[in-house]
Design an enzyme around this catalytic site. Structure first.
Site, short mmCIF file in Angstrom:
data_model
loop_
_atom_site.label_atom_id
_atom_site.label_comp_id
_atom_site.label_asym_id
_atom_site.label_seq_id
_atom_site.Cartn_x
_atom_site.Cartn_y
_atom_site.Cartn_z
N CYS A 166 0.85 -1.20 0.00
CA CYS A 166 0.00 0.00 0.00
C CYS A 166 0.88 1.25 0.00
CB CYS A 166 -0.96 -0.05 1.18
SG CYS A 166 -2.18 1.29 1.17
N ASP A 222 -9.38 -3.45 -6.80
CA ASP A 222 -8.90 -2.42 -5.85
C ASP A 222 -9.58 -1.11 -6.19
OD1 ASP A 222 -7.44 -0.47 -4.43
OD2 ASP A 222 -5.62 -1.70 -4.52
N HIS A 255 -7.89 -4.55 -2.67
CA HIS A 255 -6.70 -3.96 -2.07
C HIS A 255 -6.31 -4.78 -0.84
CE1 HIS A 255 -3.96 -0.61 -1.32
NE2 HIS A 255 -4.30 -0.65 -0.05
#
Length: 288
Positions: A166, A222, A255
């Site tokens: 991330c 995502d 994600h």
């Protein structure tokens, strides 16, 4: 507000501050991700030297988590850049996984000047009050200091790699652009078309400076990282002559699919990504 960081958390959280809360670098879990799920992976320390260390950055003492095979020297070095939640138990576990594979893995606490990322219970506040204040310039300098520390500890920084998740995925791209000594990178679902700190460039804008091969691992579902932004970066990399980077986009995958302590975890994609990660390092000059 960064949608991918927030949406990947469960909408209803039962914050249990009596257990798992981060108290020191690499221990416990960040408050914003509690409760952790039953599928959380735990890697033991048998055969390892593992635990908190302190890295000098000028006059500043930066905490970090280090793991490596016990008694070994001249190990290849992997920098591990955390998510927005800082260096909590999951990031420490990733370091131990690398150590079990023969690496000196180090995860510096890159938000420590801005605050305690592990103590925040709300991702939106954490981003606004801590993450957005950590500039690329500061982070690059901290990672440079981490590499210097690794070399002083006997690590082989001629075999240097970086990986991250991330925010740390974006940091992976950014550090490869910054440091030509990096042999390879593995970026897990890091945003490429936006920056966290005001005024910093996006990864797409920095594509021409990315010379080393980067393995990009992303999820097609995502919500915060549109696939078209990955296409933009891939096109920009190729135009700049970087033909060795590779993009893997897992279908129907959200994600934070590697985060085994969160509901976003997808075992098949995570395990495939990890195998690809180790193979990528080995093929591109960072072999344990």
């Amino acid at each position: 507000m960064l949608k991918d960081d927030i949406d990947s958390l469960s909408p209803a959280r039962d914050f249990n501050r009596r257990s798992f809360v981060q108290t020191t670098v690499g221990s416990g879990f960040a408050a914003a991700v509690l409760p952790v799920t039953a599928q959380t992976v735990t890697t033991d320390t048998a055969g390892l030297e593992a635990g908190p260390v302190t890295i000098p950055v000028g006059d500043f003492a930066m905490p970090a988590y280090r793991a490596q095979p016990a008694g070994k020297q001249h190990l290849p070095v992997v920098l591990v850049a955390s998510e927005i939640f800082g260096v909590h138990e999951h990031i420490a576990d990733v370091c131990r996984r690398f150590a079990k594979a023969g690496y000196l893995a180090i995860a510096p606490e890159l938000f420590v000047r801005q605050g305690n990322a592990g103590a925040y219970t709300e991702a939106a506040r954490l981003i606004a009050e801590v993450v957005s204040k950590a500039s690329d310039a500061q982070v690059m300098a901290d990672l440079d200091a981490t590499v210097a520390w690794a070399a002083a500890q006997g690590g082989d920084t001629a075999r240097l790699a970086i990986t991250g998740f991330c925010w740390g995925g974006r940091t992976t791209w950014r550090y490869v652009a910054h440091n030509p000594r990096v042999a390879a990178g593995v970026a897990w679902y890091g945003p490429v078309a936006r920056a966290y700190h005001p005024g910093d460039k996006t990864i797409v804008e920095l594509a021409a400076a990315i010379k080393a091969p980067v393995l990009a691992l992303y999820g097609a579902a995502d919500g915060g990282i549109p696939v078209e932004t990955l296409t933009q970066l891939e096109t920009a990399l190729k135009a700049a002559g970087n033909l060795r980077s590779e993009f893997v986009v897992y279908p129907d995958t959200p994600h934070a699919f590697h985060a085994d302590y969160r509901p976003s975890y997808r075992k098949a994609a995570a395990e495939d990504g990890w195998k690809r990660c180790l193979a990528w390092l080995a093929v591109h000059g960072v072999k344990a």
